[in-house]
Write a protein that holds these residues in place. Structure first.
Motif, PDB file in Angstrom:
ATOM      1  N   LEU A 286       0.912  -1.272   0.061  1.00 41.75           N
ATOM      2  CA  LEU A 286       0.048   0.037   0.124  1.00 41.75           C
ATOM      3  C   LEU A 286       0.772   1.136   0.057  1.00 41.75           C
ATOM      4  O   LEU A 286       0.745   2.240  -0.820  1.00 41.75           O
ATOM      5  CB  LEU A 286      -0.927  -0.112   1.459  1.00 41.75           C
ATOM      6  CG  LEU A 286      -1.787  -1.414   1.374  1.00 41.75           C
ATOM      7  CD1 LEU A 286      -2.519  -1.164   2.679  1.00 41.75           C
ATOM      8  CD2 LEU A 286      -2.964  -1.298   0.345  1.00 41.75           C
ATOM      9  N   ILE A 287       1.887   1.249   0.906  1.00 39.17           N
ATOM     10  CA  ILE A 287       2.667   2.485   1.007  1.00 39.17           C
ATOM     11  C   ILE A 287       3.428   2.496  -0.312  1.00 39.17           C
ATOM     12  O   ILE A 287       3.547   3.796  -0.884  1.00 39.17           O
ATOM     13  CB  ILE A 287       3.772   2.262   2.148  1.00 39.17           C
ATOM     14  CG1 ILE A 287       2.816   2.141   3.457  1.00 39.17           C
ATOM     15  CG2 ILE A 287       4.574   3.287   2.125  1.00 39.17           C
ATOM     16  CD1 ILE A 287       3.758   1.788   4.906  1.00 39.17           C
ATOM     17  N   VAL A 292      -5.138   3.514  -1.304  1.00 43.60           N
ATOM     18  CA  VAL A 292      -5.919   3.471  -0.025  1.00 43.60           C
ATOM     19  C   VAL A 292      -6.308   2.411   0.375  1.00 43.60           C
ATOM     20  O   VAL A 292      -6.775   1.649  -0.258  1.00 43.60           O
ATOM     21  CB  VAL A 292      -6.945   4.664  -0.361  1.00 43.60           C
ATOM     22  CG1 VAL A 292      -7.862   4.629   0.766  1.00 43.60           C
ATOM     23  CG2 VAL A 292      -6.515   6.038  -1.002  1.00 43.60           C
ATOM     24  N   LEU A 293      -6.192   2.382   1.769  1.00 40.60           N
ATOM     25  CA  LEU A 293      -6.737   1.104   2.364  1.00 40.60           C
ATOM     26  C   LEU A 293      -8.006   1.373   3.204  1.00 40.60           C
ATOM     27  O   LEU A 293      -7.916   2.538   3.997  1.00 40.60           O
ATOM     28  CB  LEU A 293      -5.965   0.471   3.616  1.00 40.60           C
ATOM     29  CG  LEU A 293      -6.318  -0.652   4.208  1.00 40.60           C
ATOM     30  CD1 LEU A 293      -6.782  -1.830   3.451  1.00 40.60           C
ATOM     31  CD2 LEU A 293      -5.304  -1.245   5.353  1.00 40.60           C
ATOM     32  N   ARG A 294      -9.166   1.040   3.205  1.00 36.38           N
ATOM     33  CA  ARG A 294     -10.439   1.154   3.793  1.00 36.38           C
ATOM     34  C   ARG A 294     -10.979  -0.071   4.554  1.00 36.38           C
ATOM     35  O   ARG A 294     -10.938  -1.090   3.774  1.00 36.38           O
ATOM     36  CB  ARG A 294     -11.635   1.742   2.905  1.00 36.38           C
ATOM     37  CG  ARG A 294     -11.142   3.045   2.426  1.00 36.38           C
ATOM     38  CD  ARG A 294     -12.175   3.679   1.414  1.00 36.38           C
ATOM     39  NE  ARG A 294     -13.511   3.867   2.196  1.00 36.38           N
ATOM     40  CZ  ARG A 294     -14.651   4.076   1.490  1.00 36.38           C
ATOM     41  NH1 ARG A 294     -14.716   4.003   0.144  1.00 36.38           N
ATOM     42  NH2 ARG A 294     -15.659   4.240   2.200  1.00 36.38           N
ATOM     43  N   ILE A 295     -11.166   0.084   5.795  1.00 38.76           N
ATOM     44  CA  ILE A 295     -11.675  -1.001   6.571  1.00 38.76           C
ATOM     45  C   ILE A 295     -13.075  -0.851   6.798  1.00 38.76           C
ATOM     46  O   ILE A 295     -13.694   0.207   7.171  1.00 38.76           O
ATOM     47  CB  ILE A 295     -10.866  -0.964   8.029  1.00 38.76           C
ATOM     48  CG1 ILE A 295      -9.601  -0.775   8.158  1.00 38.76           C
ATOM     49  CG2 ILE A 295     -11.745  -2.535   8.642  1.00 38.76           C
ATOM     50  CD1 ILE A 295      -8.681  -1.759   7.945  1.00 38.76           C
ATOM     51  N   ARG A 296     -13.819  -1.735   6.365  1.00 39.97           N
ATOM     52  CA  ARG A 296     -15.585  -1.452   6.288  1.00 39.97           C
ATOM     53  C   ARG A 296     -16.128  -2.535   6.795  1.00 39.97           C
ATOM     54  O   ARG A 296     -15.817  -3.591   6.828  1.00 39.97           O
ATOM     55  CB  ARG A 296     -15.855  -1.144   4.710  1.00 39.97           C
ATOM     56  CG  ARG A 296     -15.099  -0.125   4.122  1.00 39.97           C
ATOM     57  CD  ARG A 296     -15.650   0.327   2.817  1.00 39.97           C
ATOM     58  NE  ARG A 296     -16.777   0.768   2.895  1.00 39.97           N
ATOM     59  CZ  ARG A 296     -17.591   1.422   2.060  1.00 39.97           C
ATOM     60  NH1 ARG A 296     -17.178   1.284   0.746  1.00 39.97           N
ATOM     61  NH2 ARG A 296     -18.800   2.156   2.103  1.00 39.97           N
ATOM     62  N   SER A 297     -17.503  -2.441   7.331  1.00 38.34           N
ATOM     63  CA  SER A 297     -18.247  -3.653   8.147  1.00 38.34           C
ATOM     64  C   SER A 297     -19.119  -4.031   7.087  1.00 38.34           C
ATOM     65  O   SER A 297     -20.111  -3.283   6.560  1.00 38.34           O
ATOM     66  CB  SER A 297     -18.851  -2.866   9.361  1.00 38.34           C
ATOM     67  OG  SER A 297     -19.832  -3.733   9.891  1.00 38.34           O
ATOM     68  N   THR A 298     -19.236  -5.273   6.780  1.00 46.49           N
ATOM     69  CA  THR A 298     -20.349  -5.691   6.287  1.00 46.49           C
ATOM     70  C   THR A 298     -21.588  -5.612   6.834  1.00 46.49           C
ATOM     71  O   THR A 298     -22.633  -5.823   6.502  1.00 46.49           O
ATOM     72  CB  THR A 298     -20.049  -7.480   6.170  1.00 46.49           C
ATOM     73  OG1 THR A 298     -18.825  -7.624   6.563  1.00 46.49           O
ATOM     74  CG2 THR A 298     -20.457  -7.969   4.897  1.00 46.49           C
TER      75      THR A 298
END
Ligand code: ASP
Ligand code: MG
Length: 333
Positions: A286-287, A292-298
């Motif tokens: 990523l770096i 972009v890293l996105r943490i999302r909730s199912t």
């Protein structure tokens, strides 16, 4: 031109039928915005069960090993078939399109798994190399089922066995990735998928001579970021069952809430200091690629989750508190 985004779904997101149906909704929703690739883990506790099966076979307990294989197949089938029934009930579906043969798909994959376990039983030995091969069946099952369900929804999709492109050394159980070789293979393969959504097995790799390896437990996140790096994706979305990176451990801190934005550096610090986020090496692609890293909730797909990028939050201040328990500090002079 919209660039590719990589969506990764963990074991809990694909290990129950309602969740799996929702995963197909999310993939189609994101695909409508722009091209996506998908990475999946094994369903639920499948990886643990496969370890159990391998150990049972090694002890010479074929009966237990077989019972565990049954359990693995049953979960895949229950979840897959229930999700399939739900999707077939949905309006607008093409009546004439053949429904996928999930039972055949699952039982065909269990044949080589049983053969490997029979071999382990005969030899009474399960090396790290053999264990990786046994574990590979978890992700191969889930990727095949998810791709089939996407096709039921009229979306062209192919299951991709990441062993075809993830080139690693032979440190079985925790293999090191040869990024250059991996990129070369991916470039060739990606051209063959066309407009279909590729559903990749997380966690798996192979040595240059084709022996199965794994990237270490919870390695699917790393598969997703490596894939994103190699295909010059703009974003990786890790879909999980928490609302994002929290301001503190929610089991200790009752009013913990998800952090909207943080920098790669902050995420790395957190990974080093006890937040069970992801392995630091997951961040490297990523770096390097400024992805972009996105943490999302199912559970809450409308929520923005946490966005991790090179800039982080626009305002300064502490981002998050973590704690490490049961530690001793040794001061050596
Ligand atoms: N299925 C593997 C594990 O349980 C990889 C992953 O979930 O990321 O460790
Ligand atoms: Mg898992």
């Amino acid at each position: 031109m919209t660039t590719l985004r990589v969506l990764k779904f963990g074991g809990s997101s694909v290990g129950a039928s309602e969740r799996l149906v929702r995963v197909t909704d999310l993939i189609l929703r994101e695909q409508a915005i722009g091209p996506v690739a998908v990475v999946v883990s094994a369903m639920g506790d499948t990886t643990d069960w496969l370890i159990e099966a391998a150990h049972a076979a090694e002890r010479g307990d074929q009966r237990v090993a077989e019972a565990v294989v049954e359990r693995v197949g049953q979960l895949a089938l229950d979840v897959g078939l229930t999700a399939l029934r739900e999707l077939l009930r949905r309006p607008g579906r093409d009546e004439h399109a053949p429904a996928p043969e999930l039972p055949t798909q699952v039982s065909e994959l269990l044949v080589p798994l049983r053969q490997v376990l029979a071999g382990v039983g005969l030899l009474r030995q399960c090396s790290a190399q053999t264990l990786d091969l046994v574990l590979s069946f978890g992700e191969r099952l889930s990727a095949g089922i998810l791709a089939a369900l996407l096709r039921v929804r009229g979306q062209a999709a192919v299951a991709v066995d990441a062993r075809e492109w993830m080139v690693t050394d032979d440190r079985f159980g925790d293999a090191l990735v040869d990024e250059q070789a991996t990129r070369t293979r991916l470039a060739v393969l990606a051209a063959t998928w066309g407009p279909a959504i590729a559903v990749h097995t997380g966690f798996l790799g192979a040595t240059p001579d084709g022996r199965t390896t794994t990237l270490g437990r919870n390695g699917s996140d790393y598969t997703a970021t490596l894939l994103a790096g190699a295909l010059a994706a703009s974003e990786v979305q890790i879909w999980t069952d928490v609302p994002g990176v929290m301001t503190g451990d929610p089991t200790i801190l009752r009013d913990a809430y998800p952090i909207a934005r943080m920098s790669y550096q902050e995420a790395l610090e957190l990974a080093n200091f006890g937040a069970r986020l992801f392995h630091p090496r997951t961040m490297v692609p990523l770096i390097e690629g400024r992805i972009v890293l996105r943490i999302r909730s199912t559970m809450d797909p409308e929520a923005e989750g946490t966005r991790i990028d090179e800039h982080g939050a626009p305002t300064a201040g502490p981002t998050c508190v973590t704690s490490l328990e049961n530690l001793a500090l040794l001061d050596i002079r």
